[in-house]
Design a protein around this motif. Structure first.
Motif, short mmCIF file in Angstrom:
data_model
loop_
_atom_site.label_atom_id
_atom_site.label_comp_id
_atom_site.label_asym_id
_atom_site.label_seq_id
_atom_site.Cartn_x
_atom_site.Cartn_y
_atom_site.Cartn_z
N ARG A 196 0.84 -1.20 0.00
CA ARG A 196 0.00 0.00 0.00
C ARG A 196 0.88 1.25 0.00
NH1 ARG A 196 -4.56 -1.75 4.51
NH2 ARG A 196 -4.95 -3.84 3.70
N VAL A 197 1.63 1.39 -1.06
CA VAL A 197 2.58 2.52 -1.17
C VAL A 197 1.85 3.85 -1.16
CG1 VAL A 197 4.44 3.49 -2.58
CG2 VAL A 197 4.14 1.02 -2.46
N VAL A 198 0.61 3.87 -1.62
CA VAL A 198 -0.15 5.11 -1.69
C VAL A 198 -0.36 5.72 -0.31
CG1 VAL A 198 -2.44 4.08 -1.49
CG2 VAL A 198 -2.15 6.18 -2.80
N GLU A 199 -0.18 4.93 0.76
CA GLU A 199 -0.45 5.41 2.11
C GLU A 199 0.79 5.94 2.82
OE1 GLU A 199 -2.42 2.33 4.29
OE2 GLU A 199 -3.93 2.01 2.75
N ILE A 200 1.91 6.12 2.12
CA ILE A 200 3.15 6.51 2.80
C ILE A 200 3.44 8.00 2.73
CG2 ILE A 200 4.13 4.24 2.24
CD1 ILE A 200 6.00 5.67 0.25
N PHE A 201 2.70 8.75 1.90
CA PHE A 201 3.10 10.13 1.64
C PHE A 201 2.78 11.07 2.80
CE2 PHE A 201 2.46 8.21 -2.59
CZ PHE A 201 3.77 8.34 -3.04
N PHE A 202 1.66 10.88 3.46
CA PHE A 202 1.37 11.71 4.64
C PHE A 202 2.36 11.44 5.77
CE2 PHE A 202 -2.75 12.77 2.73
CZ PHE A 202 -2.83 14.11 3.08
N PRO A 203 2.69 10.17 6.08
CA PRO A 203 3.74 9.93 7.07
C PRO A 203 5.08 10.57 6.70
CG PRO A 203 2.49 7.93 6.73
CD PRO A 203 2.02 8.92 5.71
N LEU A 204 5.44 10.51 5.41
CA LEU A 204 6.67 11.16 4.97
C LEU A 204 6.61 12.68 5.21
CD1 LEU A 204 7.44 9.30 1.61
CD2 LEU A 204 8.82 9.25 3.70
N GLY A 205 5.44 13.25 4.95
CA GLY A 205 5.26 14.68 5.20
C GLY A 205 5.40 15.03 6.68
N PHE A 206 4.83 14.19 7.55
CA PHE A 206 4.93 14.43 8.99
C PHE A 206 6.38 14.30 9.46
CE2 PHE A 206 0.33 12.90 9.12
CZ PHE A 206 -0.17 14.19 9.17
N ILE A 207 7.12 13.32 8.89
CA ILE A 207 8.54 13.17 9.23
C ILE A 207 9.31 14.44 8.85
CG2 ILE A 207 10.67 11.95 8.65
CD1 ILE A 207 9.01 9.39 8.41
N PHE A 208 9.01 14.98 7.66
CA PHE A 208 9.67 16.21 7.22
C PHE A 208 9.38 17.35 8.19
CE2 PHE A 208 9.66 20.25 4.95
CZ PHE A 208 10.94 20.26 4.41
N MET A 209 8.11 17.48 8.62
CA MET A 209 7.75 18.56 9.53
C MET A 209 8.43 18.39 10.89
SD MET A 209 3.77 19.50 8.72
CE MET A 209 3.11 17.83 8.65
N LEU A 210 8.57 17.14 11.36
CA LEU A 210 9.22 16.90 12.64
C LEU A 210 10.71 17.24 12.60
CD1 LEU A 210 7.66 13.47 13.74
CD2 LEU A 210 7.41 15.66 14.93
N LEU A 211 11.34 16.97 11.47
CA LEU A 211 12.79 17.14 11.36
C LEU A 211 13.20 18.30 10.45
CD1 LEU A 211 13.82 13.38 10.99
CD2 LEU A 211 13.71 14.75 13.08
N GLU A 212 12.28 19.19 10.13
CA GLU A 212 12.56 20.27 9.18
C GLU A 212 13.75 21.12 9.61
OE1 GLU A 212 10.15 23.76 6.73
OE2 GLU A 212 9.30 22.90 8.57
N GLY A 213 13.77 21.51 10.89
CA GLY A 213 14.87 22.33 11.37
C GLY A 213 16.21 21.62 11.29
N ASN A 214 16.20 20.32 11.60
CA ASN A 214 17.45 19.54 11.55
C ASN A 214 17.91 19.34 10.11
OD1 ASN A 214 15.52 18.21 13.89
ND2 ASN A 214 17.60 18.67 14.58
N ILE A 215 16.96 19.16 9.19
CA ILE A 215 17.31 19.04 7.77
C ILE A 215 17.95 20.34 7.28
CG2 ILE A 215 16.36 18.73 5.44
CD1 ILE A 215 14.22 16.92 6.71
N ALA A 216 17.38 21.47 7.71
CA ALA A 216 17.94 22.77 7.31
C ALA A 216 19.37 22.93 7.84
CB ALA A 216 17.05 23.90 7.83
N THR A 217 19.61 22.45 9.06
CA THR A 217 20.96 22.54 9.65
C THR A 217 21.96 21.70 8.86
OG1 THR A 217 20.04 22.90 11.86
CG2 THR A 217 22.31 22.13 11.74
N VAL A 218 21.56 20.48 8.51
CA VAL A 218 22.44 19.59 7.75
C VAL A 218 22.75 20.17 6.38
CG1 VAL A 218 22.59 17.31 6.66
CG2 VAL A 218 21.69 17.52 8.98
N LEU A 219 21.74 20.81 5.75
CA LEU A 219 21.93 21.39 4.42
C LEU A 219 22.62 22.75 4.46
CD1 LEU A 219 18.49 20.48 2.74
CD2 LEU A 219 20.70 19.32 2.47
N GLY A 220 22.80 23.28 5.66
CA GLY A 220 23.47 24.58 5.78
C GLY A 220 22.60 25.75 5.41
N LEU A 221 21.28 25.62 5.53
CA LEU A 221 20.36 26.69 5.19
C LEU A 221 20.22 27.66 6.36
CD1 LEU A 221 17.55 24.57 3.48
CD2 LEU A 221 19.47 25.75 2.39
N GLU A 222 20.02 28.95 6.04
CA GLU A 222 19.90 29.96 7.09
C GLU A 222 18.57 29.84 7.82
OE1 GLU A 222 20.54 33.81 5.49
OE2 GLU A 222 22.63 33.41 4.89
#
Length: 246
Positions: free
Chosen positions: A60-86
């Motif tokens: 059921r691959v169609v059901e993974i996109f909202f969880p992926l979105g929530f993961i991004f929101m949880l770790l957004e600040g950390n992703i920005a730090t790793v990428l070197g974004l201001e």
């Protein structure tokens, strides 16, 4: 043991270990490269990843996109730090949810879920006598991440297999005057709430495997041995299942 059960077991053990490590101050040094990260974000991410893996295992691959979105929101600040974004706000949360919705709808149209007909064999014990139910083929209904109402047509007894994942599902029976008895309703309730409304003139015989969930069955059965029997079989995993007479 089913693979997804092993995955969820490992996930809960991992979540407990992470909380314990955070309590003694071990997590912070390990996560310094990603910036500050809360144990809540870590545990939430682990649970969401486990959900994604379980959906992929079930096809059921169609059901993974909202969880992926929530993961991004949880770790957004950390992703920005790793990428070197201001800025730590890479994408607005509303846009993340919109993207997740569009991907879910798009993949759902292109790759609709295909439910396989199931074959199973179970034994029930009624008043000390074992009654065998032959292998049975059926269709599926239900859904995930939402509210669903399923009507079981007693003239053909379709659908007879109902899935509910992270949602609320209510089951009703229609054309009950045509029900002759001895049919099996198979359910699969994962992290959701399922309510099955059974006509009060029927007799319910349930054989539900309950894993860390809640199962409530009707206390009183109709009087008389001629009452049509409804067999309920399946699994309730981390969810709430209620069967009641109406």
């Amino acid at each position: 043991m089913k693979m997804w059960k092993i995955i969820w077991g490992i996930v809960f053990i991992l979540a407990a270990a992470l909380i314990a490590l955070d309590a003694v101050g071990v997590i912070d040094p390990l996560m310094s490269v990603m910036g500050e990260i809360s144990v809540f974000s870590i545990v939430g991410t682990v649970l969401l990843v486990a959900w994604i893996v379980s959906r992929c295992i079930k096809g059921r691959v169609v059901e993974i996109f909202f969880p992926l979105g929530f993961i991004f929101m949880l770790l957004e600040g950390n992703i920005a730090t790793v990428l070197g974004l201001e800025s730590t706000n890479i994408i607005h949360n509303g846009l993340v949810l919109l993207i997740s919705l569009l991907l879910t709808v798009g993949f759902g149209i292109l790759f609709p879920p295909k439910f396989k007909k199931s074959k199973y064999h179970v034994e029930y014990e009624i008043d000390g006598d074992k009654e065998k139910v032959k292998k049975h083929k059926g269709r599926r209904a239900g859904g995930s991440l939402g509210s669903n109402t399923v009507y079981v047509d007693c003239t053909e007894f379709r659908p007879d297999i109902i899935d509910n994942d992270l949602g609320a599902c209510v089951v009703h029976f229609e054309n009950v005057e045509w029900y002759e008895g001895d049919k099996t309703l198979r359910i699969s309730n994962d992290l959701g709430s399922m309510l099955i409304n059974v006509p009060s003139s029927w007799r319910v015989v349930a054989s539900v495997e309950n894993n860390l969930g809640s199962v409530k069955m009707p206390e009183e059965a109709p009087e008389g041995e001629d009452a049509p029997v409804l067999f309920i079989d399946g699994e309730n995993d981390l969810g709430s299942l209620t069967v009641r007479y109406v």
